[in-house]
Design a protein around this motif. Structure first.
Motif, PDB file in Angstrom:
ATOM      1  N   ALA A 128      -7.187  -0.076  -8.324  1.00  0.00           N
ATOM      2  CA  ALA A 128      -6.686   0.692  -7.180  1.00  0.00           C
ATOM      3  C   ALA A 128      -7.871   1.072  -6.311  1.00  0.00           C
ATOM      4  O   ALA A 128      -8.904   1.506  -6.830  1.00  0.00           O
ATOM      5  CB  ALA A 128      -5.954   1.948  -7.651  1.00  0.00           C
TER       6      ALA A 128
ATOM      7  N   LEU B 237       2.242  10.106  -1.516  1.00  0.00           N
ATOM      8  CA  LEU B 237       3.089  10.903  -0.616  1.00  0.00           C
ATOM      9  C   LEU B 237       4.291  10.080  -0.183  1.00  0.00           C
ATOM     10  O   LEU B 237       4.205   8.861  -0.071  1.00  0.00           O
ATOM     11  CB  LEU B 237       2.294  11.293   0.629  1.00  0.00           C
ATOM     12  N   ASP B 238       5.393  10.773   0.122  1.00  0.00           N
ATOM     13  CA  ASP B 238       6.527  10.058   0.691  1.00  0.00           C
ATOM     14  C   ASP B 238       6.350   9.982   2.213  1.00  0.00           C
ATOM     15  O   ASP B 238       5.332  10.424   2.756  1.00  0.00           O
ATOM     16  CB  ASP B 238       7.858  10.692   0.264  1.00  0.00           C
ATOM     17  N   GLU B 239       7.353   9.432   2.904  1.00  0.00           N
ATOM     18  CA  GLU B 239       7.205   9.192   4.340  1.00  0.00           C
ATOM     19  C   GLU B 239       7.205  10.490   5.149  1.00  0.00           C
ATOM     20  O   GLU B 239       6.913  10.492   6.334  1.00  0.00           O
ATOM     21  CB  GLU B 239       8.295   8.231   4.835  1.00  0.00           C
TER      22      GLU B 239
ATOM     23  N   VAL C 207      -2.701   8.709  -9.207  1.00  0.00           N
ATOM     24  CA  VAL C 207      -3.395   7.450  -9.442  1.00  0.00           C
ATOM     25  C   VAL C 207      -4.885   7.732  -9.271  1.00  0.00           C
ATOM     26  O   VAL C 207      -5.260   8.569  -8.465  1.00  0.00           O
ATOM     27  CB  VAL C 207      -2.954   6.396  -8.395  1.00  0.00           C
TER      28      VAL C 207
ATOM     29  N   MET D  23       0.843  -1.185   0.000  1.00  0.00           N
ATOM     30  CA  MET D  23       0.000   0.000   0.000  1.00  0.00           C
ATOM     31  C   MET D  23       0.882   1.241   0.000  1.00  0.00           C
ATOM     32  O   MET D  23       2.053   1.175   0.360  1.00  0.00           O
ATOM     33  CB  MET D  23      -0.898   0.008   1.242  1.00  0.00           C
ATOM     34  N   PHE D  24       0.288   2.336  -0.387  1.00  0.00           N
ATOM     35  CA  PHE D  24       1.018   3.595  -0.365  1.00  0.00           C
ATOM     36  C   PHE D  24       0.164   4.668   0.307  1.00  0.00           C
ATOM     37  O   PHE D  24      -1.071   4.618   0.264  1.00  0.00           O
ATOM     38  CB  PHE D  24       1.374   4.036  -1.790  1.00  0.00           C
ATOM     39  N   LEU D  25       0.838   5.632   0.913  1.00  0.00           N
ATOM     40  CA  LEU D  25       0.187   6.817   1.472  1.00  0.00           C
ATOM     41  C   LEU D  25      -0.138   7.761   0.322  1.00  0.00           C
ATOM     42  O   LEU D  25       0.649   7.905  -0.615  1.00  0.00           O
ATOM     43  CB  LEU D  25       1.132   7.520   2.448  1.00  0.00           C
TER      44      LEU D  25
ATOM     45  N   LEU E 291      -4.712   5.370   2.635  1.00  0.00           N
ATOM     46  CA  LEU E 291      -3.901   4.270   2.109  1.00  0.00           C
ATOM     47  C   LEU E 291      -4.666   3.686   0.931  1.00  0.00           C
ATOM     48  O   LEU E 291      -5.887   3.536   1.003  1.00  0.00           O
ATOM     49  CB  LEU E 291      -3.729   3.171   3.159  1.00  0.00           C
ATOM     50  N   TYR E 292      -3.939   3.361  -0.132  1.00  0.00           N
ATOM     51  CA  TYR E 292      -4.613   2.683  -1.236  1.00  0.00           C
ATOM     52  C   TYR E 292      -3.836   1.411  -1.587  1.00  0.00           C
ATOM     53  O   TYR E 292      -2.624   1.341  -1.394  1.00  0.00           O
ATOM     54  CB  TYR E 292      -4.785   3.595  -2.456  1.00  0.00           C
ATOM     55  N   ALA E 293      -4.587   0.421  -2.080  1.00  0.00           N
ATOM     56  CA  ALA E 293      -3.994  -0.847  -2.514  1.00  0.00           C
ATOM     57  C   ALA E 293      -4.205  -0.986  -4.011  1.00  0.00           C
ATOM     58  O   ALA E 293      -5.203  -0.502  -4.557  1.00  0.00           O
ATOM     59  CB  ALA E 293      -4.649  -2.021  -1.784  1.00  0.00           C
ATOM     60  N   SER E 294      -3.259  -1.634  -4.668  1.00  0.00           N
ATOM     61  CA  SER E 294      -3.290  -1.767  -6.131  1.00  0.00           C
ATOM     62  C   SER E 294      -3.389  -3.230  -6.555  1.00  0.00           C
ATOM     63  O   SER E 294      -3.197  -4.140  -5.761  1.00  0.00           O
ATOM     64  CB  SER E 294      -2.010  -1.172  -6.730  1.00  0.00           C
TER      65      SER E 294
ATOM     66  N   VAL F  16      -6.086   7.484   6.908  1.00  0.00           N
ATOM     67  CA  VAL F  16      -4.966   7.487   7.845  1.00  0.00           C
ATOM     68  C   VAL F  16      -5.224   8.470   8.992  1.00  0.00           C
ATOM     69  O   VAL F  16      -5.592   9.628   8.770  1.00  0.00           O
ATOM     70  CB  VAL F  16      -3.664   7.865   7.101  1.00  0.00           C
TER      71      VAL F  16
ATOM     72  N   MET G  99      -8.518   1.921   0.840  1.00  0.00           N
ATOM     73  CA  MET G  99      -9.042   0.952   1.806  1.00  0.00           C
ATOM     74  C   MET G  99      -8.898   1.409   3.261  1.00  0.00           C
ATOM     75  O   MET G  99      -9.325   0.705   4.170  1.00  0.00           O
ATOM     76  CB  MET G  99      -8.409  -0.432   1.608  1.00  0.00           C
ATOM     77  N   ALA G 100      -8.323   2.596   3.475  1.00  0.00           N
ATOM     78  CA  ALA G 100      -8.203   3.114   4.848  1.00  0.00           C
ATOM     79  C   ALA G 100      -7.970   4.620   4.815  1.00  0.00           C
ATOM     80  O   ALA G 100      -7.343   5.137   3.886  1.00  0.00           O
ATOM     81  CB  ALA G 100      -7.056   2.421   5.575  1.00  0.00           C
TER      82      ALA G 100
END
Lengths: 95, 95, 95, 95, 95
Positions: free
Chosen positions: B76, B30-32, B41, B1-3, B56-59, B82, B79-80
């Motif tokens: 994509a 976003l980066d950390e 996306v 997942m990515f932010l 958070l997204y999942a691909s 943050v 799913m959450a």
């Protein structure tokens, strides 16, 4: 799979119901020398790993092949904690 | 997942029949540190998220593991939402 | 999914039998401002889209979740024609 | 699939139970001339390959289509040891 | 899918048993002008294509949706031989 260091955690209380109880970790992928390489990834934890540990993570549908991620909208999972690795006979990392 | 941050919305009335009712959001990964990183996306929303929220997204196939995306041509999904994340013990984001 | 413009068509008469009848379109992915971004992709058309239209396409196994692509060796599909999108309240594109 | 050289091994004793017995190899992808190209990958071994061998590896769900990786959280597998390859009639590599 | 030119072949006698009989081709992906773009890929051939031909290939699980690749550890397949393509009404390639 890729080598990565767990650099942090992500908290998300409002999420898809099936994700309840999953722990989301922030990972920094590493190159074969153990140096940061590439963009961070958020992965679910399937092995009880903690911050600062070096792990292996799997992506895509393979990330759902664990008890905690089965049939869940999760595309990255920590599936192993790394003890050590070596390149060309030289140990590059030891826990 | 990515932010990612939800930066906008996409309207598409002519689409695969199974996609009826899905909301498409435009995401900026976003980066950390919470800075924009990488290309946008378009993701379906599975959690009632809105513009400007951090998610958070999942691909991939994992994006179909929600009630609203099951068996649909959607790669994509958000799913959450943050609440917060931290890196090295420092809180980098709090809702 | 990603935003893209249909810039052309691909003709292939010798192909896997299951692909008979599918139309292959050449896509130029777009950024959130509607500018070309990244490499072209060839996608099957599931919505009756034509050259110069702005569309959404899905990749991977999700590209097989349409009637025309089901169980076929096709990894990208146009699943929606875009009417409009907006970023930060500003409309960036309208058909 | 991609061409790669096995440059090392990864040891991980604490892992998802289903991964017991799998060997994890560190791969350096190669370009068509046999030169290093791109970032390393960790792959499970399905063919009894060893360090310094040139192999083909498959990624994603395809990495689970072997006896040793079936239904396991593994997203890359070595599925062949390369004997040789040629480009434009010239042999670029021979074991 | 992506456009590519078949630039060579890969021989691998020691491989996963299910891969017996598959032909592995070395592909150079092409941009929409027919120029080389991006890194090579090794794909299985499902359509009887030969060196120097321009083809379409599919990646990921979609690469297993052919008779010759079904349930095999193969993540890229040549599923069509390209006759021609055009961009903006101009023919960019004709076999």
């Amino acid at each position: 799979m890729f080598l990565a260091k767990i650099i942090g955690t992500v908290v998300a209380s409002q999420k898809e119901a099936s994700l309840e109880g999953l722990r989301f970790m922030l990972l920094q992928p590493l190159d074969e020398k153990g140096k940061p390489a590439g963009s961070h990834v958020v992965a679910a934890d399937a092995v009880g790993a903690g911050v600062d540990e070096i792990v292996l993570y799997a992506s895509g549908s393979s990330a759902r092949q664990t008890v905690v991620t089965d049939k869940r909208p999760c595309d990255a999972v920590i599936m192993a904690i790394v003890d050590s690795w070596e390149v060309g006979g030289d140990q590059r990392y030891k826990k």
